[in-house]
Design a protein around this motif. Structure first.
Motif, PDB file in Angstrom:
ATOM      1  N   ASN A  73       0.809  -1.227   0.000  1.00 24.55           N
ATOM      2  CA  ASN A  73       0.000   0.000   0.000  1.00 24.55           C
ATOM      3  C   ASN A  73       0.837   1.270   0.000  1.00 24.55           C
ATOM      4  O   ASN A  73       0.376   2.325  -0.415  1.00 24.55           O
ATOM      5  N   ASN A  74       2.076   1.159   0.476  1.00 16.68           N
ATOM      6  CA  ASN A  74       2.912   2.356   0.616  1.00 16.68           C
ATOM      7  C   ASN A  74       3.864   2.556  -0.561  1.00 16.68           C
ATOM      8  O   ASN A  74       4.596   3.542  -0.625  1.00 16.68           O
ATOM      9  N   MET A  75       3.856   1.600  -1.512  1.00 12.19           N
ATOM     10  CA  MET A  75       4.875   1.588  -2.568  1.00 12.19           C
ATOM     11  C   MET A  75       4.938   2.911  -3.348  1.00 12.19           C
ATOM     12  O   MET A  75       6.009   3.413  -3.643  1.00 12.19           O
ATOM     13  N   HIS A  76       3.767   3.482  -3.670  1.00 12.53           N
ATOM     14  CA  HIS A  76       3.769   4.696  -4.489  1.00 12.53           C
ATOM     15  C   HIS A  76       4.428   5.875  -3.777  1.00 12.53           C
ATOM     16  O   HIS A  76       5.063   6.710  -4.400  1.00 12.53           O
ATOM     17  N   ASN A  77       4.289   5.917  -2.449  1.00  8.59           N
ATOM     18  CA  ASN A  77       4.919   7.012  -1.690  1.00  8.59           C
ATOM     19  C   ASN A  77       6.437   6.929  -1.727  1.00  8.59           C
ATOM     20  O   ASN A  77       7.126   7.928  -1.564  1.00  8.59           O
ATOM     21  N   LEU A  78       6.959   5.706  -1.931  1.00 12.30           N
ATOM     22  CA  LEU A  78       8.412   5.538  -1.926  1.00 12.30           C
ATOM     23  C   LEU A  78       9.063   6.096  -3.194  1.00 12.30           C
ATOM     24  O   LEU A  78      10.272   6.287  -3.254  1.00 12.30           O
ATOM     25  N   LEU A  79       8.246   6.320  -4.221  1.00 11.61           N
ATOM     26  CA  LEU A  79       8.810   6.760  -5.507  1.00 11.61           C
ATOM     27  C   LEU A  79       9.392   8.172  -5.437  1.00 11.61           C
ATOM     28  O   LEU A  79      10.084   8.610  -6.349  1.00 11.61           O
ATOM     29  N   THR A  80       9.119   8.907  -4.336  1.00  9.45           N
ATOM     30  CA  THR A  80       9.687  10.260  -4.227  1.00  9.45           C
ATOM     31  C   THR A  80      11.081  10.225  -3.588  1.00  9.45           C
ATOM     32  O   THR A  80      11.743  11.242  -3.499  1.00  9.45           O
ATOM     33  N   ASN A  81      11.524   9.037  -3.133  1.00 12.71           N
ATOM     34  CA  ASN A  81      12.851   8.926  -2.497  1.00 12.71           C
ATOM     35  C   ASN A  81      13.931   8.604  -3.517  1.00 12.71           C
ATOM     36  O   ASN A  81      13.650   8.050  -4.570  1.00 12.71           O
ATOM     37  N   ASP A  82      15.187   8.912  -3.150  1.00 11.49           N
ATOM     38  CA  ASP A  82      16.321   8.533  -4.009  1.00 11.49           C
ATOM     39  C   ASP A  82      16.665   7.056  -3.786  1.00 11.49           C
ATOM     40  O   ASP A  82      16.983   6.325  -4.707  1.00 11.49           O
ATOM     41  N   LEU A  83      16.608   6.643  -2.509  1.00 12.71           N
ATOM     42  CA  LEU A  83      17.008   5.269  -2.158  1.00 12.71           C
ATOM     43  C   LEU A  83      15.974   4.689  -1.200  1.00 12.71           C
ATOM     44  O   LEU A  83      15.633   5.300  -0.182  1.00 12.71           O
ATOM     45  N   ASN A  84      15.452   3.520  -1.544  1.00 14.54           N
ATOM     46  CA  ASN A  84      14.530   2.801  -0.670  1.00 14.54           C
ATOM     47  C   ASN A  84      15.129   1.450  -0.323  1.00 14.54           C
ATOM     48  O   ASN A  84      15.382   0.644  -1.208  1.00 14.54           O
ATOM     49  N   VAL A  85      15.369   1.244   0.952  1.00 14.36           N
ATOM     50  CA  VAL A  85      15.922  -0.041   1.399  1.00 14.36           C
ATOM     51  C   VAL A  85      14.774  -0.883   1.951  1.00 14.36           C
ATOM     52  O   VAL A  85      14.014  -0.415   2.809  1.00 14.36           O
ATOM     53  N   ILE A  86      14.632  -2.097   1.428  1.00 15.20           N
ATOM     54  CA  ILE A  86      13.587  -2.996   1.922  1.00 15.20           C
ATOM     55  C   ILE A  86      14.246  -4.299   2.360  1.00 15.20           C
ATOM     56  O   ILE A  86      14.888  -4.982   1.559  1.00 15.20           O
ATOM     57  N   VAL A  87      14.112  -4.610   3.631  1.00 15.18           N
ATOM     58  CA  VAL A  87      14.656  -5.872   4.157  1.00 15.18           C
ATOM     59  C   VAL A  87      13.484  -6.835   4.282  1.00 15.18           C
ATOM     60  O   VAL A  87      12.478  -6.520   4.928  1.00 15.18           O
ATOM     61  N   TYR A  88      13.601  -7.989   3.670  1.00 12.99           N
ATOM     62  CA  TYR A  88      12.486  -8.927   3.635  1.00 12.99           C
ATOM     63  C   TYR A  88      12.911 -10.253   4.257  1.00 12.99           C
ATOM     64  O   TYR A  88      13.799 -10.923   3.740  1.00 12.99           O
ATOM     65  N   ASN A  89      12.281 -10.616   5.372  1.00 19.47           N
ATOM     66  CA  ASN A  89      12.692 -11.833   6.083  1.00 19.47           C
ATOM     67  C   ASN A  89      12.027 -13.077   5.507  1.00 19.47           C
ATOM     68  O   ASN A  89      11.048 -13.569   6.059  1.00 19.47           O
ATOM     69  N   PHE A  90      12.557 -13.563   4.411  1.00 14.35           N
ATOM     70  CA  PHE A  90      11.947 -14.683   3.683  1.00 14.35           C
ATOM     71  C   PHE A  90      11.819 -15.950   4.536  1.00 14.35           C
ATOM     72  O   PHE A  90      10.752 -16.532   4.655  1.00 14.35           O
ATOM     73  N   VAL A  91      12.906 -16.378   5.171  1.00 11.57           N
ATOM     74  CA  VAL A  91      12.832 -17.650   5.917  1.00 11.57           C
ATOM     75  C   VAL A  91      11.863 -17.529   7.091  1.00 11.57           C
ATOM     76  O   VAL A  91      11.069 -18.422   7.358  1.00 11.57           O
ATOM     77  N   ASP A  92      11.888 -16.366   7.775  1.00 12.48           N
ATOM     78  CA  ASP A  92      10.944 -16.172   8.881  1.00 12.48           C
ATOM     79  C   ASP A  92       9.509 -16.204   8.365  1.00 12.48           C
ATOM     80  O   ASP A  92       8.612 -16.757   8.997  1.00 12.48           O
ATOM     81  N   MET A  93       9.292 -15.585   7.198  1.00  8.86           N
ATOM     82  CA  MET A  93       7.943 -15.515   6.642  1.00  8.86           C
ATOM     83  C   MET A  93       7.454 -16.918   6.287  1.00  8.86           C
ATOM     84  O   MET A  93       6.291 -17.235   6.400  1.00  8.86           O
ATOM     85  N   LEU A  94       8.383 -17.706   5.819  1.00 15.90           N
ATOM     86  CA  LEU A  94       8.034 -19.052   5.372  1.00 15.90           C
ATOM     87  C   LEU A  94       7.565 -19.886   6.551  1.00 15.90           C
ATOM     88  O   LEU A  94       6.685 -20.718   6.428  1.00 15.90           O
TER      89      LEU A  94
END
Length: 518
Positions: free
Chosen positions: A342-363
């Protein structure tokens, strides 16, 4: 090999006798019918490998026959043969899941090629893969034995992953075993290579080495910053190179993959060390010195990765990038994933967006990672398959698709990989010894020196010294470190599970991928 059983349905089948003979000479068993009704009745009661159908027949058309046959047997391959080249007929035929489409008049070789593609495809691909690997085997063997440097090791590992994925197309267990042996041999040599060189890259007198966790941002992420084009740096935890290859086709639908590179995770190949090093742009020994309140050693209470954003902002400041607009998002559960979408469009105004995604935990959600992965991923192939399935249905995929029409760049990386452990190694330590199965640190560690890479002085590995006289040991290849008490129970519990923290190609040589929206 058993004869392939073909049925050919055409109201003018008499004129196709020479074609039928040609196919029988090629080893096919061909049964002919002059109308769709007889063919449908035949398919009900007999095993058939492929159906050839003429489109325009009196009584019931080829497409109607096709629909009835698919109701009886969804997976039966059907080839439609027609004089009619109109686009809507082709669209309808393809929508009805035909396997091939031939335009009359057909010559015998065309039909034969079509059958070959359908029936022999798997066998031919399997044979071709096996032959190609046999030719490559020697080159890989020579590369392994010619004292490779850190760049050549990345290349060797990529090739081994390539062949491992290719081998999924073959039905030759012997060749799969040969490749597995070669991979084990590669890990044995890689361990020797790391033992000889690691402290040269991380110790007090370090010389130039590969891009590693602590130099990843500086060399592989920040150079791609460009005013006006948002850069997304996505870090999926615990993602091996072969798992990246499993999700690559999903990324390729929306992104152009510009560069498929790899880098070396620091030791221990564990989140707390490797990921903090990525965001701080420093080795753990320096993080502890500069950020004593944020760094926590294994034996200290509290979360070990709670200050990544702070470390990242300090690194950007140090590198003269404090004026760029940055966001940091960490996704540790499904709700956080949906918030990201839901927040993805707001991130487009930034120069750098860091997203950490905990795949194994999510699994694994709330259950132990171990048990879930043990049930779902008994081997590398199923681990890759879960990764692809997880990613395809993940909020992360949704979020990226949402902005893929915009002009953006993506750097995808991970903190470390994992290895399937098989060989237990006994370790004796005092109460303070850490519990990780692929590395330990403590004061009075007793172990078999040949089983591990040991640093009596943690400084040599760029690591803090948690207590006076504590040393670090790292398991090699597919070994895992077990205490003597309850030994058999733990050995059986952990054998064949995916672990990380030690020295192996799978844990240390990990992907960093550069992409651009299409």
């Amino acid at each position: 090999m058993a004869l392939a059983h073909i049925i050919w349905v055409d109201d003018e089948i008499e004129s196709l006798q020479s074609q039928k003979l040609f196919l029988e000479n090629k080893g096919y068993d061909v049964q002919t019918f002059t109308n769709g009704f007889d063919a449908i009745d035949y398919v009900k009661d007999n095993l058939v490998d492929v159906v050839l159908i003429d489109e325009s027949m009196p009584g019931i058309t080829g497409l109607e026959t096709l629909a009835k046959i698919k109701e009886l047997n969804q997976s039966l391959p059907v080839v439609l043969i027609t004089k009619n080249e109109t686009e809507n007929l082709m669209d309808e035929a393809i929508g009805s899941q035909i396997s091939d489409y031939l335009i009359k008049p057909v010559n015998p070789n065309q039909v034969w090629l079509s059958l070959k593609k359908i029936i022999d495809n798997k066998r031919l691909v399997s044979e071709k893969t096996t032959t190609a690997y046999q030719q490559q085997f020697r080159n890989l063997f020579m590369a392994l034995n010619s004292n490779p440097d850190f760049n050549e090791w990345m290349d060797i590992y990529k090739k081994l992953v390539y062949w491992e994925l290719e081998m999924q197309k073959t039905d030759s267990p012997e060749m799969v075993e040969v490749l597995q042996t070669q991979k084990n041999e590669a890990n044995t040599e890689f361990f020797k290579f790391i033992s000889r060189n690691y402290s040269k890259w991380t110790g007090p007198k370090s010389v130039e080495g590969p891009v590693m966790s602590h130099s990843l941002m500086q060399f592989k992420v920040l150079p791609h910053l460009e005013k006006g084009t948002p850069l997304f740096f996505i870090l999926i935890d615990n993602l091996r190179f072969d798992q990246w290859k499993a999700i690559q086709p999903i990324f390729a639908e929306s992104f152009r993959i510009l560069e498929e590179d790899s880098f070396y995770s620091i030791l221990p190949t564990a989140t707390q060390y490797a990921r903090n090093a990525i965001f701080a742009g420093m080795l753990p020994i320096d993080i502890e010195k500069k950020f004593p309140n944020q760094w926590k050693n294994d034996d200290e209470e509290g979360g070990k990765n709670l200050h990544e954003e702070e470390l990242l902002r300090a690194q950007l400041k140090r590198l003269g990038k404090e004026d760029i607009k940055v966001s940091y998002t960490k996704v540790v559960n499904n709700q956080a994933g949906l918030d990201l979408v839901n927040n993805m469009h707001n991130l487009l105004t930034n120069d750098l967006n860091v997203i950490v995604y905990n795949f194994v935990d999510m699994l694994s959600h709330a259950r132990t990672e171990m048990e879930v992965l043990k049930e779902l991923a008994g081997d590398e192939m199923s681990y890759r398959s879960i990764t692809a399935s997880w990613f395809e249905h993940s909020p992360l995929h949704q979020a990226l698709r949402k902005i893929s029409e915009k002009n953006i760049r993506v750097i995808l990386a991970t903190d470390h990989g994992s290895v399937r452990v098989k060989n237990p190694c006994k370790v004796v330590g005092d109460k303070q010894t850490t519990t990780n199965l692929r590395y330990k640190h403590g004061r009075n560690l007793n172990y078999e020196p040949k089983d591990v890479l040991a640093f009596r002085d943690p400084k040599e590995a760029g690591l803090p010294t948690p207590t006076v006289n504590s040393s670090y040991i790292f398991a090699k290849e597919d070994g895992f470190l077990c205490y003597p008490n309850n030994y058999n129970y733990y050995v059986n519990y952990y054998r064949n599970t995916f672990q990380h923290g030690g020295v192996s190609l799978e844990e240390m040589i990990v992907p960093v991928i550069k992409m651009q929206s299409k």
